[in-house]
Design a protein around this motif. Structure first.
Motif, PDB file in Angstrom:
ATOM      1  N   GLY A   1       0.793  -1.231   0.000  1.00 45.47           N
ATOM      2  CA  GLY A   1       0.000   0.000   0.000  1.00 45.47           C
ATOM      3  C   GLY A   1       0.826   1.282   0.000  1.00 45.47           C
ATOM      4  O   GLY A   1       0.566   2.190  -0.807  1.00 45.47           O
ATOM      5  N   PRO A   2       1.836   1.401   0.886  1.00 47.78           N
ATOM      6  CA  PRO A   2       2.645   2.634   0.908  1.00 47.78           C
ATOM      7  C   PRO A   2       3.335   2.908  -0.429  1.00 47.78           C
ATOM      8  O   PRO A   2       3.432   4.066  -0.846  1.00 47.78           O
ATOM      9  N   LEU A   3       3.801   1.847  -1.098  1.00 51.25           N
ATOM     10  CA  LEU A   3       4.458   2.036  -2.389  1.00 51.25           C
ATOM     11  C   LEU A   3       3.476   2.509  -3.450  1.00 51.25           C
ATOM     12  O   LEU A   3       3.816   3.322  -4.317  1.00 51.25           O
ATOM     13  N   PHE A   4       2.244   2.009  -3.387  1.00 48.04           N
ATOM     14  CA  PHE A   4       1.219   2.462  -4.322  1.00 48.04           C
ATOM     15  C   PHE A   4       0.952   3.956  -4.126  1.00 48.04           C
ATOM     16  O   PHE A   4       0.786   4.699  -5.094  1.00 48.04           O
ATOM     17  N   MET A   5       0.938   4.392  -2.870  1.00 45.81           N
ATOM     18  CA  MET A   5       0.704   5.798  -2.584  1.00 45.81           C
ATOM     19  C   MET A   5       1.867   6.661  -3.084  1.00 45.81           C
ATOM     20  O   MET A   5       1.663   7.744  -3.639  1.00 45.81           O
ATOM     21  N   ILE A   6       3.099   6.176  -2.881  1.00 52.02           N
ATOM     22  CA  ILE A   6       4.273   6.901  -3.359  1.00 52.02           C
ATOM     23  C   ILE A   6       4.213   7.061  -4.879  1.00 52.02           C
ATOM     24  O   ILE A   6       4.447   8.143  -5.425  1.00 52.02           O
ATOM     25  N   ALA A   7       3.896   5.950  -5.564  1.00 53.08           N
ATOM     26  CA  ALA A   7       3.800   5.991  -7.024  1.00 53.08           C
ATOM     27  C   ALA A   7       2.670   6.919  -7.462  1.00 53.08           C
ATOM     28  O   ALA A   7       2.837   7.708  -8.414  1.00 53.08           O
ATOM     29  N   PHE A   8       1.528   6.858  -6.784  1.00 58.75           N
ATOM     30  CA  PHE A   8       0.377   7.696  -7.136  1.00 58.75           C
ATOM     31  C   PHE A   8       0.724   9.178  -7.014  1.00 58.75           C
ATOM     32  O   PHE A   8       0.434   9.982  -7.916  1.00 58.75           O
ATOM     33  N   VAL A   9       1.349   9.552  -5.915  1.00 59.42           N
ATOM     34  CA  VAL A   9       1.707  10.961  -5.697  1.00 59.42           C
ATOM     35  C   VAL A   9       2.722  11.426  -6.740  1.00 59.42           C
ATOM     36  O   VAL A   9       2.592  12.514  -7.309  1.00 59.42           O
ATOM     37  N   ALA A  10       3.739  10.585  -7.017  1.00 55.50           N
ATOM     38  CA  ALA A  10       4.773  10.960  -7.993  1.00 55.50           C
ATOM     39  C   ALA A  10       4.176  11.125  -9.386  1.00 55.50           C
ATOM     40  O   ALA A  10       4.501  12.086 -10.102  1.00 55.50           O
ATOM     41  N   ILE A  11       3.310  10.201  -9.782  1.00 55.83           N
ATOM     42  CA  ILE A  11       2.673  10.275 -11.100  1.00 55.83           C
ATOM     43  C   ILE A  11       1.822  11.537 -11.211  1.00 55.83           C
ATOM     44  O   ILE A  11       1.855  12.239 -12.228  1.00 55.83           O
ATOM     45  N   THR A  12       1.065  11.819 -10.157  1.00 59.56           N
ATOM     46  CA  THR A  12       0.188  12.991 -10.165  1.00 59.56           C
ATOM     47  C   THR A  12       0.986  14.284 -10.289  1.00 59.56           C
ATOM     48  O   THR A  12       0.643  15.173 -11.087  1.00 59.56           O
ATOM     49  N   ILE A  13       2.063  14.400  -9.504  1.00 59.34           N
ATOM     50  CA  ILE A  13       2.878  15.617  -9.530  1.00 59.34           C
ATOM     51  C   ILE A  13       3.471  15.841 -10.919  1.00 59.34           C
ATOM     52  O   ILE A  13       3.438  16.955 -11.456  1.00 59.34           O
ATOM     53  N   LEU A  14       4.004  14.770 -11.508  1.00 57.84           N
ATOM     54  CA  LEU A  14       4.635  14.921 -12.814  1.00 57.84           C
ATOM     55  C   LEU A  14       3.616  15.220 -13.900  1.00 57.84           C
ATOM     56  O   LEU A  14       3.904  15.951 -14.848  1.00 57.84           O
ATOM     57  N   PHE A  15       2.404  14.681 -13.763  1.00 59.15           N
ATOM     58  CA  PHE A  15       1.357  14.958 -14.746  1.00 59.15           C
ATOM     59  C   PHE A  15       0.880  16.409 -14.644  1.00 59.15           C
ATOM     60  O   PHE A  15       0.645  17.072 -15.652  1.00 59.15           O
ATOM     61  N   VAL A  16       0.750  16.901 -13.414  1.00 59.55           N
ATOM     62  CA  VAL A  16       0.252  18.267 -13.202  1.00 59.55           C
ATOM     63  C   VAL A  16       1.323  19.304 -13.527  1.00 59.55           C
ATOM     64  O   VAL A  16       1.019  20.393 -14.014  1.00 59.55           O
ATOM     65  N   PHE A  17       2.578  18.950 -13.248  1.00 56.96           N
ATOM     66  CA  PHE A  17       3.675  19.891 -13.479  1.00 56.96           C
ATOM     67  C   PHE A  17       4.704  19.293 -14.449  1.00 56.96           C
ATOM     68  O   PHE A  17       5.845  19.005 -14.070  1.00 56.96           O
ATOM     69  N   PRO A  18       4.328  19.096 -15.697  1.00 54.03           N
ATOM     70  CA  PRO A  18       5.245  18.475 -16.660  1.00 54.03           C
ATOM     71  C   PRO A  18       6.459  19.335 -16.985  1.00 54.03           C
ATOM     72  O   PRO A  18       7.436  18.833 -17.532  1.00 54.03           O
ATOM     73  N   LYS A  19       6.419  20.614 -16.632  1.00 52.71           N
ATOM     74  CA  LYS A  19       7.558  21.486 -16.930  1.00 52.71           C
ATOM     75  C   LYS A  19       8.798  21.109 -16.131  1.00 52.71           C
ATOM     76  O   LYS A  19       9.894  21.593 -16.401  1.00 52.71           O
ATOM     77  N   PHE A  20       8.618  20.253 -15.106  1.00 50.35           N
ATOM     78  CA  PHE A  20       9.774  19.755 -14.362  1.00 50.35           C
ATOM     79  C   PHE A  20      10.749  19.052 -15.309  1.00 50.35           C
ATOM     80  O   PHE A  20      11.940  18.975 -15.042  1.00 50.35           O
ATOM     81  N   LEU A  21      10.201  18.532 -16.409  1.00 54.04           N
ATOM     82  CA  LEU A  21      11.032  17.775 -17.346  1.00 54.04           C
ATOM     83  C   LEU A  21      11.717  18.694 -18.353  1.00 54.04           C
ATOM     84  O   LEU A  21      12.549  18.221 -19.134  1.00 54.04           O
ATOM     85  N   ASP A  22      11.377  19.981 -18.359  1.00 55.70           N
ATOM     86  CA  ASP A  22      11.840  20.976 -19.331  1.00 55.70           C
ATOM     87  C   ASP A  22      11.814  20.421 -20.747  1.00 55.70           C
ATOM     88  O   ASP A  22      10.891  19.707 -21.126  1.00 55.70           O
TER      89      ASP A  22
END
Length: 201
Positions: free
Chosen positions: A62-83
């Motif tokens: 469960g904790p790993l699923f939450m970590i993955a969920f948060v990371a995916i969400t952040i990168l999707f919402v803020f794709p400019k992190f990837l420049d």
């Protein structure tokens, strides 16, 4: 401690790798989550099937699923992190996931008292399994089937750990860093494994 840390690093890195590929292929939100999750957990699932661990063990993370969920969400919402170098970030995340999970797979096999051949197989399948599923779902040719050096780097984890030469967390860290560095160098300098075609005969 080492096991959990490698699990977190590998899961996070492969989840982000899946997001990068999904956005390159212009997937919608659900597609991004699906590709991120299967990349993050595909290698571990394949490893568990290989060595006889119940697939249901996956649902206890469960904790790993939450970590993955948060990371995916952040990168999707803020794709400019990837420049503007999104594809290179994808390779970097993939290299970290490859290194962390290959090392983890080798440790898993060694701790079970399996022979070095099993440690090599576990390192290879755990390290490349998530990326393989990701590439297949994205309609891409899996990296480990291409000429560029990819799956071969997992030998750096499978052989020394399987033979019992490395058993300390510091040694595991050296392996992870070495695989990441060598993988990135192989991409930058376009190192290739030998290949043959039927027309060469």
């Amino acid at each position: 401690m080492t096991w959990d840390l490698l699990n977190i690093i590998g899961t996070l890195a492969f989840a982000l790798s899946g997001v990068v590929v999904a956005m390159e292929e212009r997937y919608d939100l659900m597609g991004v989550y699906i590709l991120g999750f299967v990349t993050a957990f595909g290698g571990g699932a394949i490893r568990n099937l290989l060595i006889g661990v119940p697939v249901t063990a996956l649902w206890g993370q469960g904790p790993l699923f939450m970590i993955a969920f948060v990371a995916i969400t952040i990168l999707f919402v803020f794709p400019k992190f990837l420049d503007r170098r999104g594809s290179m970030w994808g390779v970097f995340f993939d290299a970290i996931g490859l290194a962390a999970f290959a090392t983890q797979g080798a440790i898993f096999a060694a701790d079970m008292g399996l022979p070095v051949s099993a440690a090599i197989a576990a390192a290879a399948l755990t390290g490349t399994g998530g990326g393989m599923v990701r590439d297949l779902l994205a309609g891409r040719r899996p990296l480990f089937l291409q000429k560029e050096i990819y799956i071969a780097w997992t030998l750096l984890a499978g052989i020394p750990i399987g033979l019992g030469f490395i058993t300390h967390p510091i040694g595991y860290g050296v392996i992870v860093v070495s695989i990441v560095v060598l993988r990135m160098l192989s991409v930058y300098y376009q190192w290739r494994l030998p290949s043959r075609h039927l027309s060469d005969a």
